[in-house]
Design a protein around this motif. Structure first.
Motif, PDB file in Angstrom:
ATOM      1  N   GLU A 288      25.750  34.784  49.302  1.00  0.00           N
ATOM      2  CA  GLU A 288      26.538  34.275  50.425  1.00  0.00           C
ATOM      3  C   GLU A 288      27.554  35.320  50.884  1.00  0.00           C
ATOM      4  OE1 GLU A 288      26.556  29.460  49.554  1.00  0.00           O
ATOM      5  OE2 GLU A 288      28.381  30.523  50.087  1.00  0.00           O
ATOM      6  N   ARG A 289      27.904  35.220  52.164  1.00  0.00           N
ATOM      7  CA  ARG A 289      28.947  36.092  52.708  1.00  0.00           C
ATOM      8  C   ARG A 289      30.273  35.716  52.056  1.00  0.00           C
ATOM      9  NH1 ARG A 289      28.546  37.506  58.976  1.00  0.00           N
ATOM     10  NH2 ARG A 289      26.474  37.934  58.147  1.00  0.00           N
ATOM     11  N   GLU A 290      30.980  36.729  51.583  1.00  0.00           N
ATOM     12  CA  GLU A 290      32.209  36.517  50.815  1.00  0.00           C
ATOM     13  C   GLU A 290      33.420  36.971  51.618  1.00  0.00           C
ATOM     14  OE1 GLU A 290      34.153  38.172  46.611  1.00  0.00           O
ATOM     15  OE2 GLU A 290      32.613  39.316  47.658  1.00  0.00           O
ATOM     16  N   GLY A 291      34.404  36.118  51.756  1.00  0.00           N
ATOM     17  CA  GLY A 291      35.645  36.514  52.396  1.00  0.00           C
ATOM     18  C   GLY A 291      36.423  37.454  51.504  1.00  0.00           C
ATOM     19  N   VAL A 292      36.965  38.510  52.091  1.00  0.00           N
ATOM     20  CA  VAL A 292      37.687  39.531  51.339  1.00  0.00           C
ATOM     21  C   VAL A 292      39.178  39.449  51.608  1.00  0.00           C
ATOM     22  CG1 VAL A 292      37.996  42.013  51.031  1.00  0.00           C
ATOM     23  CG2 VAL A 292      35.693  41.067  51.326  1.00  0.00           C
ATOM     24  N   CYS A 293      39.542  39.440  52.897  1.00  0.00           N
ATOM     25  CA  CYS A 293      40.954  39.414  53.250  1.00  0.00           C
ATOM     26  C   CYS A 293      41.085  39.015  54.711  1.00  0.00           C
ATOM     27  CB  CYS A 293      41.614  40.772  53.013  1.00  0.00           C
ATOM     28  SG  CYS A 293      40.932  42.105  54.004  1.00  0.00           S
ATOM     29  N   CYS A 294      42.320  38.844  55.109  1.00  0.00           N
ATOM     30  CA  CYS A 294      42.584  38.414  56.476  1.00  0.00           C
ATOM     31  C   CYS A 294      43.977  38.868  56.895  1.00  0.00           C
ATOM     32  CB  CYS A 294      42.483  36.897  56.561  1.00  0.00           C
ATOM     33  SG  CYS A 294      43.023  36.178  58.123  1.00  0.00           S
ATOM     34  N   THR A 295      44.075  39.354  58.120  1.00  0.00           N
ATOM     35  CA  THR A 295      45.374  39.545  58.744  1.00  0.00           C
ATOM     36  C   THR A 295      45.532  38.411  59.747  1.00  0.00           C
ATOM     37  OG1 THR A 295      46.670  40.937  60.243  1.00  0.00           O
ATOM     38  CG2 THR A 295      44.294  41.335  60.183  1.00  0.00           C
ATOM     39  N   ALA A 296      46.456  37.506  59.442  1.00  0.00           N
ATOM     40  CA  ALA A 296      46.518  36.239  60.173  1.00  0.00           C
ATOM     41  C   ALA A 296      47.193  36.377  61.532  1.00  0.00           C
ATOM     42  CB  ALA A 296      47.252  35.194  59.340  1.00  0.00           C
ATOM     43  N   ASP A 297      48.088  37.355  61.655  1.00  0.00           N
ATOM     44  CA  ASP A 297      48.824  37.517  62.900  1.00  0.00           C
ATOM     45  C   ASP A 297      49.375  38.932  62.967  1.00  0.00           C
ATOM     46  OD1 ASP A 297      51.207  35.416  61.267  1.00  0.00           O
ATOM     47  OD2 ASP A 297      51.197  37.603  61.274  1.00  0.00           O
ATOM     48  N   SER A 298      50.023  39.239  64.069  1.00  0.00           N
ATOM     49  CA  SER A 298      50.576  40.585  64.231  1.00  0.00           C
ATOM     50  C   SER A 298      51.911  40.746  63.509  1.00  0.00           C
ATOM     51  CB  SER A 298      50.754  40.901  65.720  1.00  0.00           C
ATOM     52  OG  SER A 298      51.588  39.937  66.327  1.00  0.00           O
ATOM     53  N   GLY A 299      52.360  39.675  62.868  1.00  0.00           N
ATOM     54  CA  GLY A 299      53.628  39.726  62.165  1.00  0.00           C
ATOM     55  C   GLY A 299      53.546  40.158  60.720  1.00  0.00           C
ATOM     56  N   GLY A 300      52.334  40.447  60.249  1.00  0.00           N
ATOM     57  CA  GLY A 300      52.190  40.968  58.896  1.00  0.00           C
ATOM     58  C   GLY A 300      51.721  39.970  57.857  1.00  0.00           C
ATOM     59  N   THR A 301      51.351  38.758  58.265  1.00  0.00           N
ATOM     60  CA  THR A 301      50.841  37.783  57.307  1.00  0.00           C
ATOM     61  C   THR A 301      49.426  38.166  56.904  1.00  0.00           C
ATOM     62  OG1 THR A 301      52.130  36.033  58.384  1.00  0.00           O
ATOM     63  CG2 THR A 301      50.347  35.345  56.909  1.00  0.00           C
ATOM     64  N   THR A 302      49.215  38.353  55.614  1.00  0.00           N
ATOM     65  CA  THR A 302      47.900  38.760  55.119  1.00  0.00           C
ATOM     66  C   THR A 302      47.520  37.934  53.901  1.00  0.00           C
ATOM     67  OG1 THR A 302      48.914  40.513  53.780  1.00  0.00           O
ATOM     68  CG2 THR A 302      48.094  41.138  55.955  1.00  0.00           C
TER      69      THR A 302
END
Length: 127
Positions: free
Chosen positions: A44-58
């Motif tokens: 299955e495709r695995e989520g690695v990371c995410c940048t949620a917004d331009s404010g630095g939420t990761t």
């Protein structure tokens, strides 16, 4: 036309580094959460990371914390994934994806939370 194009993949020895790029067009990526996923054939495709917004939420999955860093360049409408201390287990096709909503810590690794996808770039880590 919304488009995401990944680049920067390649072959690297274990312990090495790569930086992947995700070039967005047709929309302002600052208005979207951008996730990175990876997939190995037969899994299955695995989520690695995410940048949620331009404010630095990761958000990061545990297996890459401290090794991978996701960042944005708003001027270039591009998102980066810096991968250090690579391991053979990191070998996969890496995809970036965009979501109009912040998926949050619970769903950032869920591919169903994302609307737009790139075509992927191969990362191979040799032992």
């Amino acid at each position: 036309q919304v488009q995401l194009v990944e680049s920067g993949g390649g072959l690297v020895h274990a312990g090495g580094s790569l930086r992947l790029s995700c070039a967005a067009s047709g929309f302002n990526s600052d208005d979207y959460a951008i996730g990175w996923f990876r997939q190995v054939p037969g899994r299955e495709r695995e989520g690695v990371c995410c940048t949620a917004d331009s404010g630095g939420t990761t958000y990061y999955v545990d297996s890459v914390k401290g090794r991978f860093t996701v960042s944005r360049d708003s001027a270039k409408n591009t998102i980066y994934l810096q991968m250090n201390s690579l391991k053979p287990d990191d070998t996969a096709v890496y995809y970036c994806a965009a979501s109009p909503f912040n998926p949050g810590l619970t769903y950032f690794h869920d591919h169903g939370a994302y609307t737009y996808w790139g075509q992927g770039t191969q990362v191979t880590v040799s032992s």
